[in-house]
Design a protein around this motif. Structure first.
Motif, PDB file in Angstrom:
ATOM      1  N   GLU A  38       0.800  -1.225   0.000  1.00 14.90           N
ATOM      2  CA  GLU A  38       0.000   0.000   0.000  1.00 14.90           C
ATOM      3  C   GLU A  38       0.836   1.281   0.000  1.00 14.90           C
ATOM      4  OE1 GLU A  38      -3.755   0.716   0.172  1.00 14.90           O
ATOM      5  OE2 GLU A  38      -3.131  -0.924  -1.139  1.00 14.90           O
ATOM      6  N   ALA A  39       2.091   1.183   0.434  1.00  9.37           N
ATOM      7  CA  ALA A  39       2.923   2.394   0.478  1.00  9.37           C
ATOM      8  C   ALA A  39       3.018   3.054  -0.891  1.00  9.37           C
ATOM      9  CB  ALA A  39       4.318   2.046   0.991  1.00  9.37           C
ATOM     10  N   GLU A  42      -0.413   4.673  -2.084  1.00  6.04           N
ATOM     11  CA  GLU A  42      -0.612   5.836  -1.211  1.00  6.04           C
ATOM     12  C   GLU A  42       0.270   6.999  -1.662  1.00  6.04           C
ATOM     13  OE1 GLU A  42      -1.750   3.359   2.883  1.00  6.04           O
ATOM     14  OE2 GLU A  42       0.234   4.255   2.636  1.00  6.04           O
ATOM     15  N   ARG A  44       1.370   7.386  -4.671  1.00  7.77           N
ATOM     16  CA  ARG A  44       0.760   7.812  -5.934  1.00  7.77           C
ATOM     17  C   ARG A  44      -0.379   8.792  -5.702  1.00  7.77           C
ATOM     18  NH1 ARG A  44      -3.251   3.516  -7.664  1.00  7.77           N
ATOM     19  NH2 ARG A  44      -4.264   4.587  -5.904  1.00  7.77           N
ATOM     20  N   ASN A  45      -1.248   8.487  -4.729  1.00  3.19           N
ATOM     21  CA  ASN A  45      -2.368   9.383  -4.445  1.00  3.19           C
ATOM     22  C   ASN A  45      -1.880  10.767  -4.043  1.00  3.19           C
ATOM     23  OD1 ASN A  45      -4.015   7.197  -4.925  1.00  3.19           O
ATOM     24  ND2 ASN A  45      -4.791   7.029  -2.835  1.00  3.19           N
ATOM     25  N   GLU A  46      -0.859  10.790  -3.208  1.00  3.78           N
ATOM     26  CA  GLU A  46      -0.305  12.069  -2.754  1.00  3.78           C
ATOM     27  C   GLU A  46       0.264  12.856  -3.930  1.00  3.78           C
ATOM     28  OE1 GLU A  46       3.139  13.560   0.424  1.00  3.78           O
ATOM     29  OE2 GLU A  46       2.298  11.541   0.595  1.00  3.78           O
ATOM     30  N   SER A  98      -7.333  -2.775  -2.690  1.00  2.61           N
ATOM     31  CA  SER A  98      -6.438  -1.732  -2.184  1.00  2.61           C
ATOM     32  C   SER A  98      -7.214  -0.575  -1.564  1.00  2.61           C
ATOM     33  CB  SER A  98      -5.578  -1.196  -3.330  1.00  2.61           C
ATOM     34  OG  SER A  98      -4.935   0.011  -2.976  1.00  2.61           O
ATOM     35  N   ALA A 100      -6.000   2.255  -0.874  1.00  2.00           N
ATOM     36  CA  ALA A 100      -5.549   3.473  -1.559  1.00  2.00           C
ATOM     37  C   ALA A 100      -6.326   3.681  -2.848  1.00  2.00           C
ATOM     38  CB  ALA A 100      -4.047   3.392  -1.838  1.00  2.00           C
ATOM     39  N   ASN A 101      -6.646   2.613  -3.560  1.00  2.00           N
ATOM     40  CA  ASN A 101      -7.455   2.760  -4.769  1.00  2.00           C
ATOM     41  C   ASN A 101      -8.868   3.222  -4.422  1.00  2.00           C
ATOM     42  OD1 ASN A 101      -5.402   2.021  -6.499  1.00  2.00           O
ATOM     43  ND2 ASN A 101      -5.989  -0.135  -6.571  1.00  2.00           N
ATOM     44  N   GLU A 103      -9.659   5.080  -1.845  1.00  2.00           N
ATOM     45  CA  GLU A 103      -9.548   6.493  -1.486  1.00  2.00           C
ATOM     46  C   GLU A 103      -9.360   7.359  -2.720  1.00  2.00           C
ATOM     47  OE1 GLU A 103      -9.127  10.184   0.290  1.00  2.00           O
ATOM     48  OE2 GLU A 103     -10.147   8.345   0.905  1.00  2.00           O
ATOM     49  N   TRP A 107     -11.853  10.436  -3.594  1.00  2.00           N
ATOM     50  CA  TRP A 107     -11.337  11.801  -3.711  1.00  2.00           C
ATOM     51  C   TRP A 107     -11.631  12.383  -5.087  1.00  2.00           C
ATOM     52  CZ3 TRP A 107      -7.407  13.818  -6.875  1.00  2.00           C
ATOM     53  CH2 TRP A 107      -7.021  15.142  -6.570  1.00  2.00           C
TER      54      TRP A 107
END
Length: 394
Positions: A38-39, A42, A44-46, A98, A100-101, A103, A107
């Motif tokens: 997940e790091a 995550e 990537r999202n940032e 995931s 993160a996916n 989120e 978003w």
């Protein structure tokens, strides 16, 4: 560690990475060194948030089924489906699991609620409908293309003719076809004729372009062309699965990357007037150098989708690779790239490859990871990377 090496690195922020990119960038490939950690999504999202808010990006595409991603894109565009439905139907390769996916989609939808339709964020997949155990039937892509045409013109082929040629989907999706070409239907007479069908139907998109432009939306035409590309790509891939030559496995790696590259190229062209695109996938799909692996005891080498896009776009393509230091008991040696980067004072760092290589006073050796799913960066190639993102510990 010398001061020069430390000066080549900054704490990771979206701005620090973007500062290393050419202003001509139209497609930024952000690679991850392994899947399922997940790091990296995550991070990537940032990065994507920064790119949207400060660099004019309006789209992201991922190493996921390009047709399934239409479900995810419908959701972020404000469609009626739920987030759970978008996750379950909008991703392949296990990416629905995931957080993160999840989120990311949440978003993006929230951002789109504050934007006019022409300025909305888009979410695409650029992989084909492929999994490690096989490929999808071309039925969904071919019938969607046929139905788009049939609503406006007289298609060259009937739905009944398509169904007769396609036969049962189970014949196309047999997982044993990956290892045994005799189990593949990709070179049967019906499959060969379907390749002509796909070519004829795609040609009709061009032949009737003025009428379709007057009677359909840009999104509808985009999806029709996506289905046309995917049908042709899947039929080529199935033909590759049926190949009995010694180069068969290497050939299907090339075919997959070609599908990826064609999808990336189409996305960049669609987004030309809106802004650059972020692509997220394994490093091996985005790097400029040849990629390689061993499968079934056979060494495979191929040009990645990123290498193809680099050849097509020149300075318009940028590649940022990610890598990491320690993962459990797997710690990089001091003579490796990851070992040197582990001495940096940042838990997450952005490294300028040009300054880093100029500061090196010795030759580094490639890391041999304990985990076979992790592909270490080759230190001899980092001068062909625009940015390296390093995570000290997973």
């Amino acid at each position: 560690m010398t001061d020069l090496i430390q000066n080549s690195a900054r704490p990771f922020t979206g701005g620090a990475l973007a500062a290393l990119l050419s202003p001509a960038t139209r497609l930024l490939g952000l690679g991850e060194p392994t899947h399922g950690v997940e790091a990296f999504p995550e991070l990537r999202n940032e990065l994507f948030r920064h790119l949207v808010e400060h660099e004019g990006y309006r789209s992201i595409t991922m190493e996921s089924d390009c047709l399934a991603a239409l479900v995810a894109d419908d959701f972020v565009a404000g469609g009626t489906g739920t987030l759970d439905e978008a996750m379950s139907g909008g991703f392949s390769h296990g990416l629905a699991a995931s957080p993160a996916n999840r989120e990311l989609l949440r978003w993006m939808r929230a951002v789109n609620e504050q934007r006019p339709p022409e300025d909305r964020l888009r979410c695409d997949g650029f992989d084909g409908p492929l999994e490690m155990t096989g490929a999808a039937s071309p039925r969904a892509a071919l019938t969607a293309l046929h139905d788009h045409l049939a609503a406006h013109v007289d298609p060259a082929w009937s739905r009944e003719a398509l169904d007769d040629l396609l036969g049962p989907d189970e014949l196309w999706t047999d997982p044993e076809a990956l290892r045994d070409p005799a189990r593949s239907v990709g070179r049967t007479p019906e499959a060969r004729e379907l390749r002509l069908v796909a070519d004829d139907l795609r040609a009709q998109l061009t032949m009737h372009a003025p009428r379709l432009a007057a009677e359909t939306s840009a999104d509808d035409r985009w999806r029709a062309d996506l289905h046309a590309r995917t049908a042709a790509g899947l039929l080529r891939y199935h033909a590759g699965l049926a190949d009995t030559s010694p180069t068969r496995l290497n050939a299907i790696m090339f075919l997959r990357e070609a599908m990826m590259a064609d999808n990336l190229d189409a996305i960049v062209r669609r987004e030309a007037d809106r802004g650059p695109t972020l692509a997220f996938a394994h490093n091996s799909h985005l790097q400029r150098d040849q990629s390689g692996m061993h499968f079934g005891g056979q060494p495979l080498r191929w040009w990645s989708a990123g290498a193809v896009m680099g050849a097509r776009l020149g300075d318009g393509y940028a590649f940022a690779a990610t890598t990491f230091g320690t993962r459990g008991t797997d710690t990089p040696g001091p003579e490796t790239l990851e070992g040197v980067l582990s001495a940096l004072p940042h838990d997450r760092a952005v490294i300028d490859p040009a300054r880093f290589t100029a500061a090196l006073d010795r030759r580094l050796t490639p890391r041999v990871p304990a985990d076979y799913t992790y592909a270490a960066l080759d230190p001899a190639t980092i001068d062909r990377i625009d940015a390296v993102v390093f995570v000290r510990e997973l």
